[in-house]
Design an enzyme around this catalytic site. Structure first.
Site, short mmCIF file in Angstrom:
data_model
loop_
_atom_site.label_atom_id
_atom_site.label_comp_id
_atom_site.label_asym_id
_atom_site.label_seq_id
_atom_site.Cartn_x
_atom_site.Cartn_y
_atom_site.Cartn_z
CG ASP A 92 -7.85 -5.00 1.67
OD1 ASP A 92 -8.75 -4.65 2.45
OD2 ASP A 92 -7.92 -4.81 0.43
CG ASP A 119 -13.18 -7.65 2.34
OD1 ASP A 119 -12.88 -7.04 3.39
OD2 ASP A 119 -13.76 -7.11 1.38
CE1 TYR A 173 -3.51 -2.58 0.42
CE2 TYR A 173 -4.61 -0.72 1.45
CZ TYR A 173 -4.67 -1.98 0.88
OH TYR A 173 -5.88 -2.61 0.79
CG ASP A 209 -0.84 -19.69 -3.18
OD1 ASP A 209 -0.21 -19.70 -2.10
OD2 ASP A 209 -0.42 -20.23 -4.21
CE LYS A 263 2.76 -16.77 -4.35
NZ LYS A 263 1.90 -17.96 -4.51
C1 IPM Z 1 -10.07 -1.97 4.64
C2 IPM Z 1 -10.46 -1.22 3.42
C3 IPM Z 1 -9.40 -0.18 3.14
C4 IPM Z 1 -8.10 -0.92 2.85
C5 IPM Z 1 -9.71 0.78 2.01
C6 IPM Z 1 -11.00 1.50 2.22
C7 IPM Z 1 -8.57 1.75 1.80
O1 IPM Z 1 -10.68 -2.07 2.34
O2 IPM Z 1 -9.86 -1.35 5.69
O3 IPM Z 1 -10.00 -3.21 4.56
O4 IPM Z 1 -7.87 -1.37 1.73
O5 IPM Z 1 -7.30 -1.03 3.76
MG MG Z 2 -10.63 -4.10 2.88
#
Ligand code: IPM
Ligand code: MG
Length: 355
Positions: free
Chosen positions: A245, A249, A138, A221, A189
Site C-alpha cells: 500500500d 503510493d 490488514y 525501509d 522486514k
Molecule cells: C489502496 C487504498 C486502500 C488500501 C484503502 C482505500 C482501503 O489505499 O487500494 O491502496 O489501503 O488498500
Molecule cells: Mg493505498
C-alpha cells in the site's frame, strides 16, 4: 462478458463514467457484454444502510470482472473498518479472495516533467508492484481497541501470513517477472518480524521453480529508499499488504500523478477487480476536474487480464498516449505548455483518439 460496475464514492462516479464511455466505444457492437451497476461504500450506506450490501456481493460474485471507482468517506479513520465505507473494499477483496494486486508504474513520456524526481531518474521507468491484498496486517487477528487493566486503551493489529498465502503471491510475482525482464524483488522486514522471516523463506523456496527469474530480497525501509534513489533498478516487486500500500503510493509519484495509475486485483483464474490506485479524492469530487486516465487504464487492464482482449486493451492505452501527446491535461498533470481540460473532456478525447 459480465462486468460489475461499482463507482463508489468521491470522484468514483465521474472517473468510472469516463471509463465506461471508453469501454463502450472500444467494444462497440463487436462484443457481447453486460454492465451491471452496484453500490459500494458511502454510496451504498446512503442508499441501504450498509457499505457492502448483499446485493453488491451477489453482483460481484456473478461477474467475470469488477470495475470500481473508489471506496471511502471522510471520517472513516474514526471508525472500525468492519462498518466503514473504506472497509467495504477490504471486505470485498477478502470475500472474493482477491489476493494479487498489480500496480504498474510507467510514467508517460509526455509527463516526465510532471514528476518531482529528476527526468533522468524516471524516464523509461517500467515497474510493477505486486501487492498481497487478502491477508497480512490488514486482516490478521487479533485486532481491535481494548481497555488495559489500568484503564488506558490499547490498539492491536496482527501481521500474519500462512505459507500458502505467501506461496500464491510469490507465484504471482514470479509468473509476472518471467513474462517481463526476469527480475523479482521480494520486499519484507525479515530482520525484525517473524511473519517476514517466513515470507522470505517461502519466497526463496518458490524461487527454485523459477530458475529463469533472478530473485533478490530487500527490507521494506531500504526498498522505499531505493525506489526514490534509483527506481529503474526494479522490475517486479512483490510484497506484504501494508508495505505494498505504502510503496505503491510512493512509486505512483514517480509518474507525476497518482491520477495516472490503474490497478488489477486478481484471484485464481481470470476474475479480477480493476480500480484506479488514487482513491476517492473527496476534495475535488463533483467538480469535473478529476483525472479519469487511471480509471480508463484500469478498464484496459480488465480487458487484457479478465477477458484476454489484448488488442482492445492496447487500443485504449494507445488512445490515452495520443491524447497525452497532444497536450491535453487535467489539473493534476498540468504543466504550462499543456491544455487544461476537465474529466469529461479528457474521456471524450480518449474516445475520439480510439482507432
Ligand atoms: C489502496 C487504498 C486502500 C488500501 C484503502 C482505500 C482501503 O489505499 O487500494 O491502496 O489501503 O488498500
Ligand atoms: Mg493505498
Amino acid at each position: 462478458m459480465k462486468i460489475a460496475v461499482f463507482p463508489g464514492d468521491g470522484i468514483g462516479d465521474e472517473v468510472i463514467g469516463e471509463a465506461v464511455k471508453v469501454l463502450n466505444a472500444a467494444l462497440g457492437s463487436s462484443y457481447e457484454y453486460e454492465l451491471v451497476k452496484g453500490l459500494i461504500g458511502g454510496a451504498a450506506m446512503a442508499a441501504c444502510g450498509e457499505a457492502l450490501p448483499a446485493r453488491t456481493i451477489a453482483i460481484a460474485e456473478e461477474a467475470d470482472a469488477i470495475l470500481l471507482g473508489g471506496c471511502g468517506l471522510p471520517g472513516d479513520e474514526t471508525m472500525s473498518s468492519d462498518v466503514s465505507a473504506t472497509g467495504a473494499l477490504l471486505k470485498l477483496r477478502k470475500r472474493l479472495n482477491l489476493f494479487a494486486n498489480y500496480r504498474p508504474v510507467k510514467p508517460h513520456r509526455a509527463l516526465i516533467g510532471a514528476s518531482t524526481l529528476k527526468p533522468e531518474i524516471v524516464r523509461d521507468l517500467d515497474l510493477v508492484v505486486v501487492r498481497e491484498t487478502s491477508s497480512g496486517l490488514y486482516f490478521g487477528l487479533p485486532r481491535g481497541i481494548s481497555t488495559l487493566p489500568g484503564g488506558e486503551r490499547a490498539g492491536t493489529n496482527t501481521l500474519t501470513y500462512s505459507e500458502s498465502e505467501v506461496e500464491r503471491i510469490a507465484r504471482a510475482g514470479f509468473e509476472l517477472a518471467r513474462r517481463r525482464t526476469g527480475k523479482l524483488t521480494s520486499v519484507d522486514k525479515a530482520n525484525v518480524l517473524e511473519s517476514m522471516v517466513l515470507w522470505r523463506d517461502v519466497v526463496s523456496q518458490v524461487s527454485r521453480e523459477y530458475p529463469d527469474v533472478a530473485l533478490s530480497h530487500l527490507y521494506v525501509d531500504a526498498a522505499a529508499m531505493e525506489l526514490m534513489r534509483d527506481p529503474k533498478q526494479f522490475d517486479v516487486m512483490v510484497t506484504e499488504n501494508l508495505f505494498g500500500d505504502i510503496l505503491s503510493d510512493a512509486a505512483a509519484m514517480l509518474t507525476g500523478s497518482i491520477g495516472m495509475l490503474p490497478s488489477a486485483t486478481m484471484t485464481y483464474g481470470r476474475k479480477g477487480l480493476f480500480e484506479p490506485v488514487h482513491g476517492t479524492a473527496p476534495d475535488i469530487a463533483g467538480r469535473n476536474v478529476a483525472n479519469p486516465i487511471a480509471a480508463i487504464l484500469s478498464a484496459a487492464m480488465m480487458l487484457r487480464m479478465s477477458f484476454g482482449l489484448e488488442e482492445e486493451a492496447i487500443r485504449i492505452e494507445q488512445a490515452v498516449d495520443r491524447v497525452l501527446d497532444s497536450g491535453l491535461r487535467t489539473q493534476d498533470i498540468f504543466t504550462p505548455e499543456g491544455e487544461l481540460v476537465g474529466t469529461t473532456q479528457m474521456g471524450d478525447a480518449v474516445v475520439a483518439a480510439l482507432v
